[in-house]
Design a protein around this motif. Sequence first.
Motif, short mmCIF file in Angstrom:
data_model
loop_
_atom_site.label_atom_id
_atom_site.label_comp_id
_atom_site.label_asym_id
_atom_site.label_seq_id
_atom_site.Cartn_x
_atom_site.Cartn_y
_atom_site.Cartn_z
N GLU A 21 0.48 -1.13 0.02
CA GLU A 21 0.26 -0.03 -0.36
C GLU A 21 0.42 1.07 -0.45
O GLU A 21 0.71 2.62 -0.74
N SER A 22 2.34 1.62 0.41
CA SER A 22 2.86 2.63 0.72
C SER A 22 4.53 2.15 0.58
O SER A 22 4.68 1.14 0.97
N VAL A 23 5.37 3.12 0.73
CA VAL A 23 6.70 3.16 1.17
C VAL A 23 6.94 3.90 1.99
O VAL A 23 6.47 4.85 2.32
N LYS A 24 7.71 4.06 2.86
CA LYS A 24 8.54 4.25 3.81
C LYS A 24 9.94 4.66 3.85
O LYS A 24 10.63 3.64 3.72
N PHE A 25 10.37 5.82 3.63
CA PHE A 25 11.55 6.44 3.54
C PHE A 25 12.33 6.66 5.40
O PHE A 25 11.33 7.05 5.66
N ILE A 26 12.66 6.35 5.59
CA ILE A 26 13.69 5.68 6.13
C ILE A 26 15.05 6.61 6.09
O ILE A 26 16.31 6.60 5.49
N ILE A 27 15.20 8.22 6.46
CA ILE A 27 16.20 9.42 5.82
C ILE A 27 17.59 9.86 7.27
O ILE A 27 16.36 9.31 8.82
N THR A 28 18.18 8.98 6.82
CA THR A 28 19.26 8.92 8.24
C THR A 28 20.81 9.87 7.86
O THR A 28 21.64 10.41 6.56
N LEU A 29 20.57 11.00 8.78
CA LEU A 29 21.88 12.16 8.41
C LEU A 29 23.29 11.95 9.73
O LEU A 29 22.66 12.03 10.62
N LEU A 30 23.87 11.62 9.63
CA LEU A 30 25.07 11.27 10.29
C LEU A 30 26.21 11.86 10.06
O LEU A 30 27.06 12.17 8.46
N ASN A 31 26.99 13.05 11.43
CA ASN A 31 27.38 14.02 11.00
C ASN A 31 29.08 13.32 11.54
O ASN A 31 29.34 12.69 12.39
N ASN A 32 29.40 12.24 10.49
CA ASN A 32 31.25 11.16 10.40
C ASN A 32 32.24 12.72 10.66
O ASN A 32 33.46 11.64 10.15
N THR A 33 31.72 13.45 11.05
CA THR A 33 33.37 14.35 11.31
C THR A 33 33.59 14.10 12.59
O THR A 33 33.12 14.30 13.64
#
Length: 128
Positions: A21-33
């Motif tokens: 019925e749908s798609v879930k977008f899992i968004i991750t932002l990582l500060n790898n500095t």
Amino acid sequence: MSGNLGNKEVKLSVYAWENSESVKFIITLLNNTDSEKIFIFRTSQKYEIHVLNPEGKEVYRYSKNRFFSQAIEYVNFAPGEARRWEETWDYKCDGKRVEPGQYIVLVNLVGKAEGVKTPIAKDMFTVY
């Protein structure tokens, strides 16, 4: 992409988790500095999501028909810190369900930080 997996940069990723019925977008932002990054957002919108059909035509844009508060926000990301968001799309384009096929999701952060290229993420998923 270069072979250097230890890249010290800000990384954005998206994972598309589809069902019938749908798609879930899992968004991750990582500060790898090794340093804090301060992102400036000019509205309450943190990212933009685009979905392209097999022909490359945009069939979904997260911001379409949405309103975001107009306020400048400074968001601090400590070294190693990650933020995660989830959004769901119901496979509809202009009120109709899209055709079955393989789709591409592109996500970009709308905030800016000094010395950071605009992070962009990509994934593919299938509509059955």
